[in-house]
Design a protein around this motif. Sequence first.
Motif: not given
Length: 474
Positions: A255, A405, A445
């Motif tokens: 992520p 992220w 994420r």
Amino acid sequence: MEHNYLYLNIAEAIASQIRSGVLREGDKLPSVRMLCAEHEISMNTAKRVYLELETQALIESKPQSGYFVSNLYYDEIPLPQVSSPILLANNKEPKEIIRKVYSNMGNRDITLFSYSTLYDDFLPLAKMKKEIVAASRAMVHGGVEYDSVQGNINLRRMIAQRSITWGGSLKEDDIITTNGSMSAISLCMLALGKPGDTIAIESPCYPGIFQLAIDLGFKVIELPTDPVTGIKIDALREAVDHIDMCLLISNYNTPLGSCMPDENKKEIVELLDKHDIPLIEDDVYGDMYFGTQRPKCCKAFDKTGNVLCCSSVSKTLAPGYRVGWVSPGKYKNKIMHQKLVHLISTPPLMQEAVASFMKSGNYDKHLRKLRKDIYSNYQKYLNTIITSFPLGTKVNRPQGGLSLWIEFDPRVDAMDLYDLAIAEKISIAPGRMFTVQEQFQNSIRLCIGLPWSAEVEYKLKRVGELSKQLLHNE
């Protein structure tokens, strides 16, 4: 006659000045007529330049005034921290969190920010339907028979031709087709490892990777990872005496969204080769770059066949097609054996359709549009996060891929945020599901694969408001 993509070159030059801070928020850009004179282009080409920059949310037009650099706030938001996992084998798999998040897969009543995939208008569904019909007519018996173990020859030929874009020089015989990238990774792990072996991965990492490793009886070591440049090579060097294989998403990993510089890729390949540790590379996001040039793969620096490069069209065409492949280098015979044992063959019809789509040039045309659209989406998501999420929120700035992220204040528990969001039919991916250690509890994420709309904007703002609510409750 002006080159068809001259406007893109000019737009990218202006975009680079905006991203680097040469052009700042509120700066006025040259008029359309001035742009024509500066670059000796037509009025129509100049308008396309500004339309392109507007699509990327980098500039905005003001009636009677002209074009101005948008309010992007880039300098005001910090990046997430470099991860710092313990360099010890661990397997505290977050099964319950993963189960909760993935239980909503395919539910269109929920806004699915949680899955790293494309939806709706980003997919060339009508064109691919035609390719599938054409392939069923062209293939002997409509593609219902078993294909060779190695896979569809036309698809392997197209993948080999396309390898030049990432610095490779593959031949069709170097490639084995699979049912998607995870299928390729699974075959690699089965061929290379045995229960009790240790695999090194990025931290955070796509959960399907460490779930597979743990199910196969492997031990997992997570490596510190920078949100811009990827794994810390010193940490890998420290771990080489304790690992049996390594798996990395070198380009726009999920992520974290990092992309390793070429010099890092080369050093990693040489380090692992020196210690006879195979590198499984997942390049499923490599074609989804935002800039002007595709990043190289680790495979481009492989001189001994020690890198097994896996990829698929799951992130660029459609996940349900399950068309993937692996270039296994010196491990080809082992992978072929595992494919024969576990798959026998891969469905030839979809592979033939994808191969035809690539050969026609439609795949590259689709990718050019997709990259532009995803980058525009990224800008809109990022701007909304910056303006709607709590002050001090950290966000990555990927140069490709589908992942954002987000790192909150430590007081924000991502699982509490998930529970509040899912109650409003919004699905996010809590950070703890991307690790086998106790970390990332205040991170999430978000996938940018949902096309931008008023509803998507509203739901994204709600995630920010709910995170503020958790802070105020402290």
